[in-house]
Design an enzyme around this catalytic site. Structure first.
Site, PDB file in Angstrom:
ATOM      1  N   GLN A  83      32.061  22.640  35.598  1.00  0.00           N
ATOM      2  CA  GLN A  83      33.334  22.674  34.883  1.00  0.00           C
ATOM      3  C   GLN A  83      33.176  23.104  33.426  1.00  0.00           C
ATOM      4  O   GLN A  83      34.137  23.506  32.781  1.00  0.00           O
ATOM      5  CB  GLN A  83      33.995  21.290  34.942  1.00  0.00           C
ATOM      6  CG  GLN A  83      34.367  20.865  36.344  1.00  0.00           C
ATOM      7  CD  GLN A  83      34.586  19.358  36.454  1.00  0.00           C
ATOM      8  OE1 GLN A  83      35.655  18.854  36.149  1.00  0.00           O
ATOM      9  NE2 GLN A  83      33.573  18.639  36.896  1.00  0.00           N
ATOM     10  N   ASP A 139      54.753  41.231  33.094  1.00  0.00           N
ATOM     11  CA  ASP A 139      54.798  41.880  31.781  1.00  0.00           C
ATOM     12  C   ASP A 139      55.134  40.924  30.641  1.00  0.00           C
ATOM     13  O   ASP A 139      54.983  41.282  29.469  1.00  0.00           O
ATOM     14  CB  ASP A 139      55.835  43.010  31.783  1.00  0.00           C
ATOM     15  CG  ASP A 139      55.425  44.176  32.671  1.00  0.00           C
ATOM     16  OD1 ASP A 139      54.216  44.313  32.909  1.00  0.00           O
ATOM     17  OD2 ASP A 139      56.301  44.914  33.131  1.00  0.00           O
ATOM     18  N   ARG A 142      48.773  42.856  39.750  1.00  0.00           N
ATOM     19  CA  ARG A 142      49.756  42.008  40.426  1.00  0.00           C
ATOM     20  C   ARG A 142      49.123  41.162  41.528  1.00  0.00           C
ATOM     21  O   ARG A 142      49.764  40.277  42.083  1.00  0.00           O
ATOM     22  CB  ARG A 142      50.852  42.862  41.073  1.00  0.00           C
ATOM     23  CG  ARG A 142      51.783  43.534  40.101  1.00  0.00           C
ATOM     24  CD  ARG A 142      52.980  44.109  40.847  1.00  0.00           C
ATOM     25  NE  ARG A 142      53.845  44.855  39.970  1.00  0.00           N
ATOM     26  CZ  ARG A 142      54.762  44.309  39.171  1.00  0.00           C
ATOM     27  NH1 ARG A 142      54.913  43.005  39.166  1.00  0.00           N
ATOM     28  NH2 ARG A 142      55.508  45.066  38.403  1.00  0.00           N
ATOM     29  N   GLY A 168      35.646  12.413  30.874  1.00  0.00           N
ATOM     30  CA  GLY A 168      35.455  11.101  30.252  1.00  0.00           C
ATOM     31  C   GLY A 168      36.583  10.174  30.666  1.00  0.00           C
ATOM     32  O   GLY A 168      36.910  10.046  31.851  1.00  0.00           O
ATOM     33  N   VAL A 177      46.399  46.288  40.904  1.00  0.00           N
ATOM     34  CA  VAL A 177      45.421  45.201  40.988  1.00  0.00           C
ATOM     35  C   VAL A 177      45.855  44.035  40.079  1.00  0.00           C
ATOM     36  O   VAL A 177      45.546  42.876  40.333  1.00  0.00           O
ATOM     37  CB  VAL A 177      44.005  45.708  40.606  1.00  0.00           C
ATOM     38  CG1 VAL A 177      43.913  46.027  39.120  1.00  0.00           C
ATOM     39  CG2 VAL A 177      42.947  44.673  40.968  1.00  0.00           C
TER      40      VAL A 177
END
EC number: 2.7.1.11
Length: 832
Positions: free
Chosen positions: A718, A222, A357, A630, A355
């Site tokens: 990525q 939370d 958690r 890079g 769901v």
């Protein structure tokens, strides 16, 4: 998470670390500094946070870190609701504890295990926490415990600890769990006397265990604990929520539906608020800020307006603890029935429940848990009988220590403010981050466009490689601009588009649904403006462009500099411009974070998990993985800590053949244990000669007969994918802030009926520094830029690399010559 870095020359190339921002509301830095001063030396100066003040003290003599814990025992338990990332914290606590020479014990099933004792309290080993990083929940279990609430139960718990010689307790849980720990500590002497009188412990045992040290880490999805920017599990919960929102969005658009989504947050609306920002929701209900009277009509008007401009779906986010101004609950069913009755919309409600958690922890939560675990052990071993129980918190991008009960007190003040109807104060007490999120949401969701136009034209372009989160920044910039009365222009294909005139206006609906889309919808190229500066200046005049928003990576930064340089020759370029860093490499000077880097980091971490899992049950295997970036080692370093790598090779930390030899020997030793997997990360440009193929051949040859080697080059995956909640939220806030700044700057630069801007502060990078978003002139950042290697000369995350070395079991020294005193959290009305 933001600190100036110092390029260090640690020769041990195993490494890594993490995080997300760094300072107090008054602007004073807070820090736990990790600094490689010399090869294989980790300096950990635990600078403690008093809310705003820091005091450092020098020890009279350096302490050997591997002897700090000798003769001591540490127990670690998880309590209350589970949260993803708890296992990372447990793992770090165990490994750093063992590193210091201490015995470390698991307490299974939380406080219940502490009371029951026996097999619930077991000694941990280095190998026993292997492969825990990627697991959600808590491996050592958690339970609600009524027994611990009684003095009799706490006496049993104390007896179990005394018998094992445990005088240091690390508790990972919410404010209730931490309050219980503090009560346990405060009555420790009394409990010992009870046990002595009952003959359950001897006088010698009581003397040996005369004092109990407590350190807490906040595990709660939370994010409801004051004093820390993020609690363990919050980021992962947001990942689960956004996965559901993205899935719901597609079905809702198919049928033109309104969806109401209830997320967790009985007393805190953080999850609901960030979800609303990250998905561009039409409305959010949070406990801290109940809607004004007559909200039903306001909501219906807003939903009707969205449909009228072509939106096929509406999304409403509700925190489970949402209330109206009279304290009555606002539920999904109440909203659904009201919308259906008044508007006749096809409306569906979804309650996410537990769901949120579940699932694997995000990269951020793994790193956060790891860093907090390291700091918790240091705090326990440095504690004295006079040290108050502390909680390890995240302030900016730093792990810091705060007095536990003062944080609990401020957290209770939020609840009190809400109960008394002081809602504005409740939002402020939640902290600056929460307040900024709320203000950005209000800007984008509850304001209608101005009737009076400003006649200002602001152009937006993407430059460099595409990355997740760019579209979120464009969307918020466009909508904030329209709300300011400006005309917003889309420039396609970067500076090429600016030169060729591929420019068109953007209306409100143009950017609808862009928040969750990866890549660059505007199109982007790496071309720099210098070679086409004349064409660019002509088109700026032709389209009457008054300001530029440039969203991109290092090319965006360099391109901005080239435009500023050309102002001397081309008057048309004398307009305000702002660069928003957006690149997976996280290499733009002036910002600790770039949009897109978090998404890329999670992609790498998830891939590493799968690759490591592929070796489960097979023979011993080492995986070598090449990451992008890079010359910037950010991704390799962060992914190394998040995935539990044995080494992370980067350009910023030079390495040679002796270091490679050390790493190979380390893995050979590791393979003699029950852990049969190794993970090595290599930044793509870390060394021109020690290529990925070279390292693969080296590890393959040296591992013959002991382990085999596999390599993976992750490549452009990525740069792709759906943006993470962090990148959506970050991009949204950056885009909004950039346009608001340009609006003010345009007023300053208005002279004699035209815009003229040629001062350095009219061309800035908007970056996240010291937990604040600040504007820095492009020209001022040149001195901190290595243009040849396209990286900033100072990078904050380099100081954090040594954490991985300890967690990977490298024999390095921990410099503990600096320690600190902990002072009070300063509590003022309206601030935390």
């Amino acid at each position: 998470m933001k600190i100036p870095d110092n390029r260090h020359g640690s020769k041990d190339s195993s490494s890594s670390v993490e995080s997300k921002s760094e300072l107090c509301t008054d602007g004073k830095p807070t820090s736990t500094k990790y600094l490689d001063r010399s090869p294989n030396v980790l300096s950990c100066s635990n600078t403690l946070h008093n809310g705003c003040h820091l005091i450092n003290m020098q020890r009279s003599a350096p302490v050997d870190p591997t002897k700090m814990g000798v003769g001591k025992a540490i127990a670690v338990l998880t309590s209350g609701g589970d949260a993803q990332g708890m296992n990372a914290a447990v793992r770090a606590t165990v490994r750093v504890g063992i590193y210091t020479g201490a015995k470390v014990y698991f307490v299974h099933e939380g406080y219940q295990g502490l009371v029951d004792g026996g097999g619930n309290i077991r000694q941990a080993t280095w190998e026993s926490v292997s492969m825990m990083l990627q697991l959600g929940g808590t491996v050592i279990g958690s339970a609600r415990c009524q027994d611990f609430r009684s003095k009799e139960g706490r006496a049993k718990a104390a007896c179990n600890l005394v018998k094992l010689g445990i005088t240091n307790l690390c508790v990972i849980g919410g404010d209730g769990s931490l309050t219980g720990a503090n009560e346990f500590r405060s009555e420790w002497s009394e409990l010992l006397q009870i046990l002595l009188k009952a003959g359950k412990i001897t006088a010698e045992e009581a003397k040996r265990s005369s004092h109990l040290n407590i350190v807490g880490m906040v595990g709660s999805i939370d994010n409801d604990f004051c004093g820390t920017d993020m609690t363990i599990g919050t980021d992962s919960a947001l990942h689960r929520i956004m996965e559901v929102v993205d899935a719901i969005t597609t079905t809702a658009q198919s049928h033109q539906r309104a969806f109401i989504l209830e997320v967790m947050g009985r007393h805190c609306g953080y999850l609901a608020l960030v979800t609303a920002l990250a998905c561009g929701a039409d409305w959010v209900f949070i406990p801290e800020m109940p809607p004004e009277e007559g909200w039903e009509d306001h909501l219906c008007r807003r939903l009707t307006y969205q449909r009228s401009i072509g939106n096929r779906l509406n999304v409403i986010i509700v925190a489970e603890g949402a209330l109206d101004r009279h304290g009555k609950p606002i539920t999904c069913d109440i909203i659904k029935n009201m919308v259906t009755k008044k508007l006749g919309f096809d409306t569906r409600a979804t309650i996410l429940g537990h769901v949120q958690r579940g699932g694997t922890p995000s990269a951020f939560d793994r790193i956060l848990g790891s860093r907090m675990g390291v700091e918790a052990v240091m705090a326990l071993l440095e504690a004295t009988p006079d040290t108050p129980a502390c909680v390890v918190s995240l302030s900016g991008n730093m792990a810091v220590r705060l007095p536990l009960m003062e944080c609990v007190q401020v957290t209770k003040e939020v609840t009190k403010a809400m109960a008394e109807g002081r809602f504005e104060e409740a939002v402020k007490l939640r902290g600056k981050s929460f307040e900024n999120n709320w203000n950005t949401y209000k800007l984008l969701a509850h304001v209608t466009a101005r009737d009076v136009k400003s006649n200002i034209n602001i152009a937006i372009l993407n430059v460099g490689a595409p990355c997740a989160g760019m579209n979120a920044a464009v969307r918020s910039a466009v909508r904030i601009g329209i709300l300011q009365g400006h005309n917003m222009l889309a420039v396609h294909d970067g500076f090429d588009g600016l030169a060729h005139g591929t420019i068109e206006p953007m209306a409100w609906g143009y950017v609808g649904g862009w928040t969750g889309k990866g890549g660059s919808n505007l199109g982007t190229k790496r071309s720099l403006p210098a070679s086409m500066i004349e064409e660019i200046s002509l088109n700026i005049a032709k389209f009457n462009i008054h300001a530029l928003v440039i969203i991109g990576g290092f090319e965006a930064y360099v391109g901005g500099l080239e435009l500023v340089t050309a102002r001397e020759k081309y008057e048309e370029l004398c307009i305000p411009l702002v660069v928003i860093p957006a690149t997976v490499s996280n290499n733009v000077p002036g910002s600790d974070f770039s949009i897109g880097a978090d998404t890329a980091l999670n992609t790498i971490t998830t891939t590493c998990d799968r690759i490591k899992q592929s070796a489960a049950g097979t023979k011993r295997r080492v995986f070598l993985i090449e990451t992008m970036g890079g010359f910037c080692g950010y991704l390799a370093t962060m992914a190394g800590l998040a995935a539990g790598a044995d080494a992370a090779y980067i350009y910023e930390e030079p390495f040679g053949i002796h270091d490679l030899e050390t790493n190979v020997e380390h893995l050979l030793e590791k393979m003699k244990t029950t852990v049969k997997r190794g993970l090595v990360l290599r930044n793509e440009k870390c060394n021109a000669n020690y290529t990925t193929d070279f390292l693969f051949n080296l590890y393959s040859e040296e591992g013959k007969g002991v382990f085999d080697c596999r390599k993976n080059v992750l490549g452009h995956m990525q740069q792709g994918g759906t943006p993470t909640p962090f990148d959506r939220n970050f991009g949204t806030k950056m885009g909004a802030k950039a346009v608001l700044w340009l609006t003010d700057k345009l007023k300053e630069c208005y002279r004699h009926g035209r815009i003229f801007a040629n001062t350095p502060d009219s061309a800035c990078v908007l970056g996240m520094k010291k937990r604040a978003m600040i504007f820095q002139p492009l020209s001022d950042l040149k001195e901190d830029t290595d243009f040849e290697h396209r990286i900033p000369k100072t990078q904050w995350w380099l100081k954090l690399r040594p954490i991985l070395k300890i967690l990977a079991k490298y024999k390095i020294n921990l410099d503990t010559s600096e320690t600190a005193t902990m002072e009070h959290v300063i509590k003022k009305r309206g601030t935390v």
